[in-house]
Enzyme design. Structure first.
Site, PDB file in Angstrom:
ATOM      1  N   GLY A   1       0.530  -4.264   4.092  1.00 26.26           N
ATOM      2  CA  GLY A   1      -0.755  -4.187   4.764  1.00 26.26           C
ATOM      3  C   GLY A   1      -0.609  -3.413   6.056  1.00 26.26           C
TER       4      GLY A   1
ATOM      5  CD  GLN B   1      -0.469  -3.572  11.815  1.00 26.34           C
ATOM      6  OE1 GLN B   1      -1.095  -3.734  10.778  1.00 26.34           O
ATOM      7  NE2 GLN B   1       0.829  -3.821  11.917  1.00 26.34           N
TER       8      GLN B   1
ATOM      9  CB  CYS C   1       3.900  -7.915  11.798  1.00 25.38           C
ATOM     10  SG  CYS C   1       2.512  -6.942  12.381  1.00 25.38           S
ATOM     11  CG  LEU C   2       4.557  -2.397   8.745  1.00 26.25           C
ATOM     12  CD1 LEU C   2       3.665  -1.321   8.131  1.00 26.25           C
ATOM     13  CD2 LEU C   2       6.017  -2.159   8.365  1.00 26.25           C
TER      14      LEU C   2
ATOM     15  CG  HIS D   1      -0.423 -10.442   8.539  1.00 21.86           C
ATOM     16  ND1 HIS D   1       0.793 -10.950   8.911  1.00 21.86           N
ATOM     17  CD2 HIS D   1      -0.504  -9.205   9.109  1.00 21.86           C
ATOM     18  CE1 HIS D   1       1.414 -10.073   9.688  1.00 21.86           C
ATOM     19  NE2 HIS D   1       0.650  -8.990   9.814  1.00 21.86           N
ATOM     20  CD  GLU D   2      -2.450  -6.359   7.186  1.00 17.44           C
ATOM     21  OE1 GLU D   2      -2.755  -5.662   8.172  1.00 17.44           O
ATOM     22  OE2 GLU D   2      -1.277  -6.672   6.923  1.00 17.44           O
TER      23      GLU D   2
ATOM     24  CG  HIS E   1      -3.004  -6.885  12.587  1.00 15.16           C
ATOM     25  ND1 HIS E   1      -2.180  -6.931  13.685  1.00 15.16           N
ATOM     26  CD2 HIS E   1      -2.187  -6.971  11.512  1.00 15.16           C
ATOM     27  CE1 HIS E   1      -0.916  -7.039  13.291  1.00 15.16           C
ATOM     28  NE2 HIS E   1      -0.890  -7.075  11.974  1.00 15.16           N
TER      29      HIS E   1
HETATM   30 NI    NI Z   1       0.866  -7.174  10.841  1.00 15.30          NI
END
Ligand code: NI
Length: 186
Positions: free
Chosen positions: A56, A61, A106-107, A148-149, A152
């Site tokens: 994701g 991000q 998480c990226l 999760h997304e 953000h």
């Molecule tokens: Ni994330």
């Protein structure tokens, strides 16, 4: 097998500490739906997510404070592959009270994993980049990725959702000592 998008750009993924990750993202304006601008941002999110080995990636991000994200589900024993999908201006609500713990990464928080309680089942409404309405229910890992997304878009990262920081681990140690299936890079 996921097809890469050769024309899309690889965007820089910002990391924790960048203020955009703590801001509330703005809804995508109505006039953007069906535009090249929104389609390209969606394609770039998908391309960057796949190149960075995430499941994701939300627009904040990549320093775009807008309410959209890309995600996909790799095939597992229990889950069918879901092709990369871009959801715009999503609304999400839990179905029932059941919470389940699962590992997330998480990226924007590279190298770390932690156990996060999430709703087992959720309902989500959103639009595609073309403006088509999307309505879905999801459970398990699918529901986890979406939560999760979605977080953000409200400036929330998985660390904020951990019941306790005690499970936090670096990836090599996590793989060696803690991994019991189920992972998430968003
Ligand atoms: Ni994330």
């Amino acid at each position: 097998m996921i097809t890469r998008l050769p024309t899309a750009r690889l965007l820089e993924v910002v990391r924790l500490g960048h203020p955009v990750l703590r801001a509330t993202a703005e809804p995508v304006p109505e006039e953007w739906f069906g535009s090249g601008r929104l389609r390209e941002l969606g394609d770039d999110l998908v391309h960057t997510m796949l190149e960075e080995d995430g499941v994701g990636l939300a627009a904040p991000q990549v320093a775009e404070p807008l309410r959209l994200f890309a995600y996909w589900l790799p095939a597992t024993d229990t889950v069918e592959e879901l092709r990369p999908t871009v959801l715009v201006n999503p609304e999400l609500r839990a179905i029932g009270d059941e919470l389940v713990e699962g590992w997330e990464g998480c990226l924007s928080i590279p190298g770390l994993r932690g156990l996060v309680p999430r709703h087992e089942r959720i309902k989500l409404k959103a639009r595609t980049v073309e403006g088509e309405p999307v309505s879905l229910t999801a459970d398990g890992f699918h529901a986890r990725v979406l939560q999760h997304e979605f977080d953000h878009l409200d400036g929330i990262v998985f660390l904020d959702r951990m019941g306790s920081p005690r499970s936090l681990a670096f990836e090599p140690e996590w793989e060696r000592y803690l991994l019991d299936g189920g992972q998430h890079d968003g």
